[in-house]
Design an enzyme around this catalytic site. Sequence first.
Site, PDB file in Angstrom:
ATOM      1  N   LYS A  64      32.038  40.133  56.369  1.00  0.00           N
ATOM      2  CA  LYS A  64      32.993  41.218  56.072  1.00  0.00           C
ATOM      3  C   LYS A  64      32.226  42.509  55.775  1.00  0.00           C
ATOM      4  CE  LYS A  64      36.396  42.655  52.547  1.00  0.00           C
ATOM      5  NZ  LYS A  64      37.263  42.255  51.417  1.00  0.00           N
ATOM      6  N   ASP A  88      36.614  49.821  50.097  1.00  0.00           N
ATOM      7  CA  ASP A  88      37.955  49.232  50.001  1.00  0.00           C
ATOM      8  C   ASP A  88      38.725  49.889  48.860  1.00  0.00           C
ATOM      9  OD1 ASP A  88      40.221  47.707  49.933  1.00  0.00           O
ATOM     10  OD2 ASP A  88      39.239  45.877  49.193  1.00  0.00           O
ATOM     11  N   LYS A 117      44.159  50.389  44.882  1.00  0.00           N
ATOM     12  CA  LYS A 117      43.547  49.737  43.712  1.00  0.00           C
ATOM     13  C   LYS A 117      43.614  50.674  42.513  1.00  0.00           C
ATOM     14  CE  LYS A 117      40.107  46.822  46.031  1.00  0.00           C
ATOM     15  NZ  LYS A 117      40.627  45.547  45.582  1.00  0.00           N
ATOM     16  N   ASP A 167      31.927  46.156  49.187  1.00  0.00           N
ATOM     17  CA  ASP A 167      32.798  45.250  49.933  1.00  0.00           C
ATOM     18  C   ASP A 167      32.260  44.959  51.334  1.00  0.00           C
ATOM     19  OD1 ASP A 167      34.979  43.603  49.645  1.00  0.00           O
ATOM     20  OD2 ASP A 167      36.440  45.083  50.370  1.00  0.00           O
ATOM     21  N   ASP A 187      45.835  45.578  50.424  1.00  0.00           N
ATOM     22  CA  ASP A 187      44.539  45.332  49.778  1.00  0.00           C
ATOM     23  C   ASP A 187      43.955  43.965  50.173  1.00  0.00           C
ATOM     24  OD1 ASP A 187      42.371  45.891  48.236  1.00  0.00           O
ATOM     25  OD2 ASP A 187      43.336  45.507  46.295  1.00  0.00           O
ATOM     26  N   GLU A 196      42.824  43.021  52.865  1.00  0.00           N
ATOM     27  CA  GLU A 196      42.432  43.506  54.193  1.00  0.00           C
ATOM     28  C   GLU A 196      41.266  42.730  54.786  1.00  0.00           C
ATOM     29  OE1 GLU A 196      41.198  44.647  51.461  1.00  0.00           O
ATOM     30  OE2 GLU A 196      39.092  44.547  52.024  1.00  0.00           O
ATOM     31  N   ARG A 214      40.706  39.550  55.090  1.00  0.00           N
ATOM     32  CA  ARG A 214      41.145  38.479  55.987  1.00  0.00           C
ATOM     33  C   ARG A 214      41.662  39.054  57.307  1.00  0.00           C
ATOM     34  NH1 ARG A 214      45.194  36.274  51.477  1.00  0.00           N
ATOM     35  NH2 ARG A 214      43.602  37.255  50.201  1.00  0.00           N
TER      36      ARG A 214
END
Length: 456
Positions: A253, A258, A265, A276, A335, A337, A339
């Site tokens: 990833k 993020d 967030k 991230d 959020d 995201e 996956r």
Amino acid sequence: MKITVTNTLQSADTIVLPLFEGQESISSKLLSEQDATTITAWIAAKKVSGKAKEVFFLPTPLSASQSVIVMGFGKKEDCNNDTVRQGAGNVQKTLKTQKIATVLFDADLTVCPQCPAAFVEGVLLGNYSHDLKTDDRSEAIELSEIAIFAETATSDVQAAVEIAEICANGANFARDLSNAPGNKMTPTILAEEAVKLAKETGIKSTILGEKEMEELKMGSLLAVSRGSEEEAKLIVLEYTHPEATKTIAMVGKGLTFDAGGISLKPGAGMWEMIYDMCGGAAVLGGMHAIARIKPKVNVIAVVPSSENMPDGKAVKPGDVVTASNGKTIEVLNTDAEGRLILADALVYTVNTYKPDRMVDLATLTGACIVALGHLLGAVMSKSDELVADLTKAGDETHERLWRMPLNDEFKEFLKGNTADLANITGPVGAGTVTAGCFLSGFVGDTEWAHLDIAGT
Ligand code: BES
Ligand code: ZN
Ligand code: ZN
């Protein structure tokens, strides 16, 4: 940093001597008779014991080297890579405070070639630093050379040390990518770093931009990137070996920031989401090492990289997107995201390379930190063999993993209202496991494991 293995005596600013618990004296070819007597006296006075990770610094201004560091190796029967590596980290701190530039380590006092290798690895990992401060460091002394004195088993020590150096450099490369702030590590920059690494090592690189992703119908990855000014990239590196019979794939990833998207967030701690992309960094760090070690296996690295930002064009809660395997996904929380970008990357990896084994690494869920804290990562897989192999590798390298379940029953909770899948569940708990289950819908029959490294 110059790293050498030698069977002839040479000088250095300090010599590092392993000492096992219970040993009453040290006899080393690197040590003058007078310094050996001094150390024996300190052992007798119980000022130095050889306990694991202990560091004893002895100035020896009248000797060729100006100091000696006695490094505790613990009980001989318990000696392992980890104690040596962590002890070496402590030695590195002393090297720094004592402004030492060159080190000579006596490998003949250790039990096997892995010990000096773990020493090199620990010093290189400990010596890593990353900042963008502009203060005057002209007084600072950088460590410039680690020499390993091995009169016996010189070539075995040489081989082990070379691999340790390659692995530590790979890890430090991953740390550099990870530590760079979001404005200096965008998907485009991450892709450039990957291409540079490929050119350095002679492996193949392919970078897909958003146009290519559209052609491949990667609606899930593109949805995440839609709110960002930065173009998403799918980074692919291929290492091949002419005698390889197997292909393994690593997918990481690479969310360079993020913010959560429209499901924004909270402000406190949001900055930490520059990390991230650590899964992607780990995969590229792995490739940095693999391309140099040259194992007899093909290795593919795939890093979907994007930002997740709120914007007028951003994907919204309730939107339905279609992934490249044709599955429809209801984005109930923007959020979740990771996956979404991994879904298309996993489909791409399976279809393009048909790997024998595939592992993805992702800072996927906050729930993983609730479950395991910052000391262990989670591993999820239907393959007991793959879990066993990864856990063993993790134990050997102190990158420890703990297995979580991947029962299909959890998939029930991921059914969408109007789409095949929802990207979050209701309040059913097991956030790390349900995220893993979501990914399992995009790997087909491939032997696959998911590592959630949010905490580590
Ligand atoms: N990148 C985060 C997960 C994360 C959180 C990593 C904290 C490291 C530290 C991920 O994209 C995320 O936001 N996940 C959500 C999922 C939820 C909306 C189902 C989370 O964990 O809260
Ligand atoms: Zn998120
Ligand atoms: Zn994320």
